[in-house]
Design an enzyme around this catalytic site. Sequence first.
Site, PDB file in Angstrom:
ATOM      1  CB  SER A 141      -1.026  -0.078   1.351  1.00 48.88           C
ATOM      2  OG  SER A 141      -1.496   1.380   1.417  1.00 48.88           O
ATOM      3  CE1 TYR A 154      -4.168  -2.172   5.891  1.00 48.23           C
ATOM      4  CE2 TYR A 154      -3.302   0.000   5.685  1.00 48.23           C
ATOM      5  CZ  TYR A 154      -4.016  -1.163   5.113  1.00 48.23           C
ATOM      6  OH  TYR A 154      -4.121  -1.113   3.519  1.00 48.23           O
ATOM      7  CE  LYS A 158      -1.721  -3.688   3.638  1.00 50.70           C
ATOM      8  NZ  LYS A 158      -2.028  -4.864   2.553  1.00 50.70           N
TER       9      LYS A 158
END
Length: 267
Positions: A141, A154, A158
């Site tokens: 991401s 999160y 990534k």
Amino acid sequence: MTPANPLAVVTGASSGIGFELARQLAVRGFDLVITADDHDRLNEAAVQIRMEGGQVTAIAADLRRFEEAEHFYDAVRGTSRQVAVVALNAGVGRGGSFLKTELADELEIIDLNVRATVLLAKRFLSDMADADEGRVLVTSSIASTMPGFFQAVYNASKSFLQSFAQALQTELKGSGVSVTALMPGPTGTDFFHRADMDDTKVGQQQKDDPVRVAEQGLDALFAGKDKVVAGSPKTKAQELVNKVLPDKAKAKAHRKMAEPGSGEARS
């Protein structure tokens, strides 16, 4: 009889980017083995993907659980077919202050985004290395390039995946196996709703089309590229801005976008 089509594996394929990766691989002439944890949505996705041609096998699995991830890999091996492409796409997020979110939710992010990806990469890449042939797409991401305020775990997951993919690229250089990192920005999937981020600015802003994101990801995969920032020109520009902005400026911008209550709550 040997199947005419090559075989591709896609995780997190019941919706969003994962569904589009699987559907577009079918369009490109692949048979599919797909997985997700929601049995009903996965089977619905399989029906739609079969309309594009080729065989589609749906295997429901909760990849957060070590045993189920291993079972999924064993089921793919049980087809006795060489896997040509693996898209390690399954992932989950959770919005909110780290001190206020549930520990179980944060550990779920690590189990799915990190641990399951490492496990399946270890298994499938070992097989590909033995055959000296194969392609792996890891869904990272643009979040990997910025601090994760109100998405601390999160974004960190990534960042791990981005570093992981780059390391594998170096280790596999010169072989017949390639690894590509897919770096989407905010995309029109159910991610933000599942992450409890509907009331944030990033949750309410216009998002990229998963069809476009998947197409750009697969184009990069088959071109043998190390990574691709996929989506709209705005997303690609954001990644470039992240490279040049001072850390404090990136932090301020990200905090404003991801802070709970920063957008108008939906009815």
